[in-house]
Design a protein around this motif. Sequence first.
Motif, PDB file in Angstrom:
ATOM      1  N   PHE A  67     -13.646 -67.686  26.227  1.00 32.79           N
ATOM      2  CA  PHE A  67     -15.037 -67.666  26.586  1.00 32.79           C
ATOM      3  C   PHE A  67     -15.572 -66.350  26.727  1.00 32.79           C
ATOM      4  CE2 PHE A  67     -17.648 -66.944  30.543  1.00 32.79           C
ATOM      5  CZ  PHE A  67     -18.870 -67.905  29.836  1.00 32.79           C
ATOM      6  N   LEU A  68     -14.696 -65.508  27.214  1.00 34.69           N
ATOM      7  CA  LEU A  68     -15.300 -64.035  27.317  1.00 34.69           C
ATOM      8  C   LEU A  68     -15.474 -63.302  25.997  1.00 34.69           C
ATOM      9  CD1 LEU A  68     -13.014 -62.567  30.225  1.00 34.69           C
ATOM     10  CD2 LEU A  68     -15.432 -63.163  30.340  1.00 34.69           C
ATOM     11  N   PHE A  69     -14.663 -63.680  25.018  1.00 35.53           N
ATOM     12  CA  PHE A  69     -14.826 -62.733  23.817  1.00 35.53           C
ATOM     13  C   PHE A  69     -15.134 -63.433  22.411  1.00 35.53           C
ATOM     14  CE2 PHE A  69     -11.681 -60.580  26.902  1.00 35.53           C
ATOM     15  CZ  PHE A  69     -12.394 -59.512  27.049  1.00 35.53           C
ATOM     16  N   ASN A  70     -15.641 -64.469  22.591  1.00 31.74           N
ATOM     17  CA  ASN A  70     -16.160 -65.075  21.327  1.00 31.74           C
ATOM     18  C   ASN A  70     -17.687 -64.434  21.095  1.00 31.74           C
ATOM     19  OD1 ASN A  70     -17.237 -66.858  19.584  1.00 31.74           O
ATOM     20  ND2 ASN A  70     -17.448 -68.740  21.014  1.00 31.74           N
ATOM     21  N   SER A  71     -17.850 -64.252  19.855  1.00 36.30           N
ATOM     22  CA  SER A  71     -19.020 -63.538  19.597  1.00 36.30           C
ATOM     23  C   SER A  71     -20.156 -64.379  19.574  1.00 36.30           C
ATOM     24  CB  SER A  71     -18.865 -62.734  18.530  1.00 36.30           C
ATOM     25  OG  SER A  71     -18.502 -63.430  17.265  1.00 36.30           O
ATOM     26  N   TYR A  72     -20.095 -65.339  18.586  1.00 32.19           N
ATOM     27  CA  TYR A  72     -21.194 -66.059  18.049  1.00 32.19           C
ATOM     28  C   TYR A  72     -20.792 -67.200  17.457  1.00 32.19           C
ATOM     29  CZ  TYR A  72     -20.245 -63.871  13.484  1.00 32.19           C
ATOM     30  OH  TYR A  72     -19.733 -63.637  12.269  1.00 32.19           O
ATOM     31  N   TYR A  73     -19.520 -67.671  17.660  1.00 32.45           N
ATOM     32  CA  TYR A  73     -18.960 -68.914  16.917  1.00 32.45           C
ATOM     33  C   TYR A  73     -19.507 -70.197  17.669  1.00 32.45           C
ATOM     34  CZ  TYR A  73     -16.633 -65.696  13.934  1.00 32.45           C
ATOM     35  OH  TYR A  73     -16.481 -64.657  12.949  1.00 32.45           O
ATOM     36  N   ASP A  74     -20.642 -70.786  17.537  1.00 33.64           N
ATOM     37  CA  ASP A  74     -20.937 -71.899  18.164  1.00 33.64           C
ATOM     38  C   ASP A  74     -19.929 -73.028  18.348  1.00 33.64           C
ATOM     39  OD1 ASP A  74     -23.382 -71.121  19.256  1.00 33.64           O
ATOM     40  OD2 ASP A  74     -24.117 -71.161  17.128  1.00 33.64           O
ATOM     41  N   SER A  75     -19.361 -73.301  17.129  1.00 37.41           N
ATOM     42  CA  SER A  75     -18.395 -74.285  16.905  1.00 37.41           C
ATOM     43  C   SER A  75     -17.113 -74.145  17.678  1.00 37.41           C
ATOM     44  CB  SER A  75     -18.012 -74.618  15.289  1.00 37.41           C
ATOM     45  OG  SER A  75     -17.513 -73.461  14.982  1.00 37.41           O
ATOM     46  N   VAL A  76     -16.720 -72.856  18.165  1.00 31.84           N
ATOM     47  CA  VAL A  76     -15.756 -72.623  19.006  1.00 31.84           C
ATOM     48  C   VAL A  76     -15.708 -73.158  20.627  1.00 31.84           C
ATOM     49  CG1 VAL A  76     -13.972 -71.106  19.537  1.00 31.84           C
ATOM     50  CG2 VAL A  76     -14.636 -71.263  17.209  1.00 31.84           C
ATOM     51  N   GLY A  77     -16.965 -73.072  20.974  1.00 29.75           N
ATOM     52  CA  GLY A  77     -17.319 -73.402  22.340  1.00 29.75           C
ATOM     53  C   GLY A  77     -18.595 -72.406  22.808  1.00 29.75           C
ATOM     54  N   GLU A  78     -18.672 -72.614  24.360  1.00 30.36           N
ATOM     55  CA  GLU A  78     -19.681 -71.526  24.959  1.00 30.36           C
ATOM     56  C   GLU A  78     -19.093 -70.226  25.090  1.00 30.36           C
ATOM     57  OE1 GLU A  78     -20.275 -72.834  28.910  1.00 30.36           O
ATOM     58  OE2 GLU A  78     -17.896 -72.677  29.579  1.00 30.36           O
ATOM     59  N   ARG A  79     -19.960 -69.245  25.194  1.00 28.11           N
ATOM     60  CA  ARG A  79     -19.790 -67.893  25.460  1.00 28.11           C
ATOM     61  C   ARG A  79     -20.544 -67.270  26.184  1.00 28.11           C
ATOM     62  NH1 ARG A  79     -23.267 -66.395  21.243  1.00 28.11           N
ATOM     63  NH2 ARG A  79     -24.143 -68.194  20.310  1.00 28.11           N
ATOM     64  N   VAL A  80     -20.001 -66.018  26.558  1.00 24.79           N
ATOM     65  CA  VAL A  80     -20.936 -64.936  27.279  1.00 24.79           C
ATOM     66  C   VAL A  80     -22.228 -64.743  26.247  1.00 24.79           C
ATOM     67  CG1 VAL A  80     -21.033 -62.669  28.219  1.00 24.79           C
ATOM     68  CG2 VAL A  80     -18.971 -64.137  28.849  1.00 24.79           C
ATOM     69  N   LEU A  81     -23.366 -64.406  26.793  1.00 24.00           N
ATOM     70  CA  LEU A  81     -24.410 -64.111  26.134  1.00 24.00           C
ATOM     71  C   LEU A  81     -24.435 -62.623  25.846  1.00 24.00           C
ATOM     72  CD1 LEU A  81     -27.674 -65.582  27.717  1.00 24.00           C
ATOM     73  CD2 LEU A  81     -26.633 -66.274  25.686  1.00 24.00           C
ATOM     74  N   ARG A  82     -24.716 -62.355  24.487  1.00 25.89           N
ATOM     75  CA  ARG A  82     -24.560 -61.045  23.940  1.00 25.89           C
ATOM     76  C   ARG A  82     -25.065 -60.046  24.881  1.00 25.89           C
ATOM     77  NH1 ARG A  82     -26.631 -59.214  17.788  1.00 25.89           N
ATOM     78  NH2 ARG A  82     -25.549 -57.521  17.655  1.00 25.89           N
ATOM     79  N   LEU A  83     -26.223 -60.041  25.245  1.00 28.42           N
ATOM     80  CA  LEU A  83     -26.832 -59.154  26.142  1.00 28.42           C
ATOM     81  C   LEU A  83     -26.051 -58.887  27.557  1.00 28.42           C
ATOM     82  CD1 LEU A  83     -28.920 -60.368  28.263  1.00 28.42           C
ATOM     83  CD2 LEU A  83     -30.165 -60.935  26.222  1.00 28.42           C
ATOM     84  N   HIS A  84     -25.246 -59.554  27.764  1.00 28.82           N
ATOM     85  CA  HIS A  84     -24.454 -59.412  29.002  1.00 28.82           C
ATOM     86  C   HIS A  84     -23.142 -58.809  28.992  1.00 28.82           C
ATOM     87  CE1 HIS A  84     -26.862 -62.854  31.054  1.00 28.82           C
ATOM     88  NE2 HIS A  84     -27.727 -61.518  30.965  1.00 28.82           N
ATOM     89  N   ARG A  85     -22.810 -58.335  27.678  1.00 32.40           N
ATOM     90  CA  ARG A  85     -21.484 -57.980  27.473  1.00 32.40           C
ATOM     91  C   ARG A  85     -21.206 -56.546  28.198  1.00 32.40           C
ATOM     92  NH1 ARG A  85     -21.647 -58.563  20.890  1.00 32.40           N
ATOM     93  NH2 ARG A  85     -21.386 -60.652  20.737  1.00 32.40           N
ATOM     94  N   GLY A  86     -22.223 -55.995  28.465  1.00 34.62           N
ATOM     95  CA  GLY A  86     -22.193 -54.516  29.400  1.00 34.62           C
ATOM     96  C   GLY A  86     -22.249 -54.691  30.817  1.00 34.62           C
ATOM     97  N   ASN A  87     -22.194 -55.872  31.168  1.00 30.33           N
ATOM     98  CA  ASN A  87     -22.267 -56.174  32.519  1.00 30.33           C
ATOM     99  C   ASN A  87     -20.941 -56.569  32.815  1.00 30.33           C
ATOM    100  OD1 ASN A  87     -24.909 -56.240  32.484  1.00 30.33           O
ATOM    101  ND2 ASN A  87     -25.281 -58.201  32.620  1.00 30.33           N
ATOM    102  N   MET A  88     -19.844 -56.588  32.103  1.00 28.97           N
ATOM    103  CA  MET A  88     -18.428 -57.228  32.546  1.00 28.97           C
ATOM    104  C   MET A  88     -17.558 -55.777  32.633  1.00 28.97           C
ATOM    105  SD  MET A  88     -17.675 -60.680  30.816  1.00 28.97           S
ATOM    106  CE  MET A  88     -17.631 -60.081  28.864  1.00 28.97           C
ATOM    107  N   SER A  89     -17.260 -55.526  33.979  1.00 30.78           N
ATOM    108  CA  SER A  89     -16.187 -54.505  34.223  1.00 30.78           C
ATOM    109  C   SER A  89     -14.731 -54.824  34.056  1.00 30.78           C
ATOM    110  CB  SER A  89     -16.528 -53.865  35.579  1.00 30.78           C
ATOM    111  OG  SER A  89     -16.191 -54.853  36.818  1.00 30.78           O
ATOM    112  N   ARG A  90     -14.530 -56.162  34.091  1.00 27.52           N
ATOM    113  CA  ARG A  90     -13.302 -56.714  33.958  1.00 27.52           C
ATOM    114  C   ARG A  90     -13.311 -57.589  32.729  1.00 27.52           C
ATOM    115  NH1 ARG A  90     -10.677 -56.285  39.027  1.00 27.52           N
ATOM    116  NH2 ARG A  90     -11.897 -54.751  40.333  1.00 27.52           N
ATOM    117  N   PRO A  91     -12.196 -57.947  32.037  1.00 24.61           N
ATOM    118  CA  PRO A  91     -11.002 -57.163  32.196  1.00 24.61           C
ATOM    119  C   PRO A  91     -11.103 -55.553  32.077  1.00 24.61           C
ATOM    120  CG  PRO A  91     -10.851 -58.909  30.262  1.00 24.61           C
ATOM    121  CD  PRO A  91     -12.166 -58.939  31.154  1.00 24.61           C
TER     122      PRO A  91
END
Lengths: 384, 384, 384, 384
Positions: B67-91
């Motif tokens: 879930f965390l590191f999918n970029s844009y592959y819709d067919s693989v499942g849901e994912r973190v929005l691109r613009l929120h990548r910089g909000n994730m201090s973890r991992p």
Amino acid sequence: MHQRFTTIRRHTEDICRPLQTEDYVVQPTTDVSPPKWHLAHSTWFWEEFVLAKHQPGYKRFHPRYAFLFNSYYDSVGERVLRLHRGNMSRPTVAEILDYRHYIDEQMTRFLETLPDNLHGLIEIGLNHEQQHQELLYTDIKYILGHNPLFPPYDPNFRETPALAAATPGFTDMPEGRYAIGYTGSGFSFDNEHAAHEQFLLPYNISNTLETNADYLAFMVDNGYETSQWWHSDGWAWVKEQNVNSPLYWHYIDGRWHRYALSGLQEIPMDEPVTHISYYEAAAFAEWKGMRLPTEFEWEAAANRIAWGHRWEHTNSAYLAYPGYQKPPGAIGEYNGKFMINQMVLRGASVATPAGHSRDTYRNFFHPSLQWQFTGIRLCKKQTW
Amino acid sequence: MHQRFTTIRRHTEDICRPLQTEDYVVQPTTDVSPPKWHLAHSTWFWEEFVLAKHQPGYKRFHPRYAFLFNSYYDSVGERVLRLHRGNMSRPTVAEILDYRHYIDEQMTRFLETLPDNLHGLIEIGLNHEQQHQELLYTDIKYILGHNPLFPPYDPNFRETPALAAATPGFTDMPEGRYAIGYTGSGFSFDNEHAAHEQFLLPYNISNTLETNADYLAFMVDNGYETSQWWHSDGWAWVKEQNVNSPLYWHYIDGRWHRYALSGLQEIPMDEPVTHISYYEAAAFAEWKGMRLPTEFEWEAAANRIAWGHRWEHTNSAYLAYPGYQKPPGAIGEYNGKFMINQMVLRGASVATPAGHSRDTYRNFFHPSLQWQFTGIRLCKKQTW
Amino acid sequence: MHQRFTTIRRHTEDICRPLQTEDYVVQPTTDVSPPKWHLAHSTWFWEEFVLAKHQPGYKRFHPRYAFLFNSYYDSVGERVLRLHRGNMSRPTVAEILDYRHYIDEQMTRFLETLPDNLHGLIEIGLNHEQQHQELLYTDIKYILGHNPLFPPYDPNFRETPALAAATPGFTDMPEGRYAIGYTGSGFSFDNEHAAHEQFLLPYNISNTLETNADYLAFMVDNGYETSQWWHSDGWAWVKEQNVNSPLYWHYIDGRWHRYALSGLQEIPMDEPVTHISYYEAAAFAEWKGMRLPTEFEWEAAANRIAWGHRWEHTNSAYLAYPGYQKPPGAIGEYNGKFMINQMVLRGASVATPAGHSRDTYRNFFHPSLQWQFTGIRLCKKQTW
Amino acid sequence: MHQRFTTIRRHTEDICRPLQTEDYVVQPTTDVSPPKWHLAHSTWFWEEFVLAKHQPGYKRFHPRYAFLFNSYYDSVGERVLRLHRGNMSRPTVAEILDYRHYIDEQMTRFLETLPDNLHGLIEIGLNHEQQHQELLYTDIKYILGHNPLFPPYDPNFRETPALAAATPGFTDMPEGRYAIGYTGSGFSFDNEHAAHEQFLLPYNISNTLETNADYLAFMVDNGYETSQWWHSDGWAWVKEQNVNSPLYWHYIDGRWHRYALSGLQEIPMDEPVTHISYYEAAAFAEWKGMRLPTEFEWEAAANRIAWGHRWEHTNSAYLAYPGYQKPPGAIGEYNGKFMINQMVLRGASVATPAGHSRDTYRNFFHPSLQWQFTGIRLCKKQTW
């Protein structure tokens, strides 16, 4: 020329005749201009580019109108922002009609002794006026079709031209070099010039446009909920705008309806689907296992397929032809500066003035726009 | 294959070696991803498309990483929005490096008995990793170059590759049918396939890229204040974003400087101008009375001109080649769904991994983006 | 003073001890600052307002830090925009700790011979540091609580202070003139000054805060879907932001959970509800047929009710007391300029440093904000 | 009652008499409604709350008008979004006047046998209509005043009422308990009810409003460029909106002009300044070393100062009085749900219908709004 001028100018006003005064004023979205703005802007074009430049001693109708009715010609001066056109209650419709008639009189006199070297400019003006006639139809439809009361424009208006029936199926086009661009002696726009050859691989292009029934099948198959058919930007557009049907479609009491210029009606299933954006046309084609033609494939086949029902989406970006020359001066802003971020449409629609379009005509819009009378013609996917 | 895998994977981490932990985390604009996201996403690609699919009994490193590191592959499942990548201090960076090493071990074992039919997939993975290596450079530059302290990435980094000197002037290319697209036996992306011929009119293409001095002349001639050189959308971009120079340029104490990966420095006037958007490249060309090449003109001339300094803007929209086939499944989302609203760039830059690009390689970005190492090569305007 | 200075400064760093380096950097929403920014800004306050002004020959730690770590003092100079704090990977955490220790040393020396007239300024600095300690807790919670992995801050952290049990029911307060504002001899903020009397009508104020169970009853009764309970702006906020629970609540596998600083957990139903905005508190009160107290009612009753669990919403706008005097200079920007568009909260929370708050303390936030540890205490509606 | 009904309803239409049809349609900003919307909405109020509820067998004029002309009553059903009012060209002005006359007839008949218990409701309807009369003036001014042609509304319109001259200087008000709120026997709004006492400290309130000359002195002293006078939110508003003068002020040929309902004119320097937001009023007061009165100070002094020139900014947030009871049903949405994020204005303006306002009347707007006829009355800052 004078006769043609008068006929075209009158037609612009005729299109507006079914309107109420209030309908001339509003701008429900940035891309839709108020009808009175179209009436004034097409008039301003004559004043600014013909009379003010070429009629010695010409006296402008009003000193502020050049500011009010310039559309996008940066080289002509500052202007009202496009998105504020709908905020201007003045000048009134009556004042704008006075403006039109003043300019018509001046132009009539001017055309009596028209110098040869200005024929081209007059033709641009007439074609410009015709483009705004088409926009008047699409903008009026947007204004009335977004009113909760769904007022008809004209109960007898038929949105699908009665054209000669096309044979279903596909036309096979052989590989070869095809002539592209305008080479005739009539009027054409600069973006059709620099005629040249394009080498095309063999292709098969449909004789007919996709129908509302075809498109509904895509919808029923969850077309708007299935990301795989869509471009990435198209999918974002669907999600952000909550798009789930063509523009003007409404699901009422268990049946799909649409607003047409004749009023609200059930969807006529065997007519060509319209008011779909490029994104929708491309997704539909993908779902169907087919593709949109390029503008060159379209043009090469134009004399073998019946066209004129709709502006047909192509898979070509709107870019300069090789050898394209931007005309000097403000007229150079007519086409060249829009050659980015838009896709080409070919053909013509019910809103296109008779004789205005042709095989080589290049229309263009941003890929998300739905408010034009657009259509879908498919090609088979080649495999080599 | 195993050697190549190890070398490329290590190079990704090597690029990050000069960074501080904090530099791995931030995302100062939507298009720029945090370096630790690149490290994780390029690893996720191996886990998701190779190990999880083809390694029986594979145990994922962490249940939430898909879930965390999918970029844009819709067919693989849901994912973190691109613009929120910089909000994730973890991992944390350390955890992500653990993830990398876990996957590297698993992959090493997997590659030992790699079935023939998966060679293509591994090559895609390696090329995908290399594309993120390039993005690591450009994103790191953006992160450090937008920090008010302007910290250098590496004081010895040279942004302009030392290439064999090109003879100034233009190469004349004759009219003809030219082979376009990849026909070799190595790796290439689907967007280069469906090799075919394009018919080109005669043209003249510059042997060299435009320099900072050339571009400064445009600036000094009020290039950013003169609407006539710009596309309409480009002009709007300049006004809204207050653009008045290439990205990373700063006017300090009466002289133009730029942030380079080696730190803040005076503009080296004879080096190729870089970090200009398509809008800027097109306006510059117009000002100079010239034009950008199409991607076909570029490719046809590629073996006669020295390239590799910069990703070179072309005047071609990023669209499917005739006969283009989108691969099935998630890999089909790699290229095809981006074929709208973007322009093609050809060549390679200092950030491109050695051997990654080629004559037929098609890179693409939105016309307003400046953060890649872009450049300008001009063609003369033909007149017939 | 020196002892107190050292204790408070150390406590700031202690709060951050459970963090990973990456946690110090991010800013997932404008109102939440990166922990390293808090560490630096609270240090900058000492440098800018004490050392640079009052220590002859003081040498700044770094020439650019005044620009980087100013928060909102316009009179002190330009500054980094609040929403860009999370884009700054440099200075690193280690560099900021060096900065802290440098300033601590300088301050220690400075405090040895502290002139009498600066005691007040030092007290402001200490209280300012304590306010950022509270923000560190709430901002860290936001950063970790919005991470998809929900990492705990400290597994043993108890968000609800163990206070003496309050008798359920209401305290009856008689009509009368009540003393409002600070009149003691310790430290207090300018917004508590101009002590004066307020005439209050009789009222009944709850001895206890509303619990999670109480609030869940509102939710179950469709509180978030019923416009009549909400202010107009509150209703718009609910609709636009899709709010349907307090912040940090998650409905997982059929049960409501929340993220607490100790990690994800089931909602403890008998604890006070928290992380509700003013809009939510007011809608809840309306639903319950009751109302929020004014800040004057709260202050008048403060010594008869147990408080300190939560910052309690009041129905008072944050405005100047009669006779309020804004202090001269930059310190005058501390409170006065925020006296618009915010509502007063009274009490203290688990995140408030011991001894920092008092009966007369006025906290304030915009009515939509949820990220503080807020609570609800109700009053009966009077009828005369 | 019938006479009063007819007089007030006619006055609404009289206000619109100088307009062109086009002026009735536009909505140049969200807060400004099209005049034809005001005509329809004030009519809908009678239909929805009186006729449909209390007239047995009442037949609605049009089935969709309840949807079209509801303003914000959530409990009455869905409605057109406020920001789309200017997109509705239909119903036309003529159709809306027909609607008005139909309702007037129905109401006339209904009033003949008005039950006693509905007198209050009729009074609310009349006062509601008067509030829209005031908005008609301010919205018409906005529509014409933002048109590049600056058309006058009425060349003889005087924006500053000729009131008895006030003695310059300040009125001294002693400390004491003052009666606040409406206690008379006429009509008043729920927000004035729950009359009660407020204890006030001694204060000095100006007998006169600040003039254009006074305000220009603030501008000349760089008031709009000096952050120290402004609230934080006010300063952000000035910067983001590029505010540098009251609304409708234009600097033309070296002199300040303003658009008034009588047309463009030079600023009359000795008239009260108007069209300033709360932010501007507060900044001006701060610059002058003074302050705005609270609404209680204003009300306590109301019978000693001449008022009625302008809606006067106070430093009180719009909140419920102690003991405030929201009326049940849709009428309860009239005032209570707006009691957040707004500031109270007291007095009346040239646009206020005669007899509509009173000492206890509470008007309210968001602190950034300028389009009402607002004014500034100052108090001295007390020091104790």
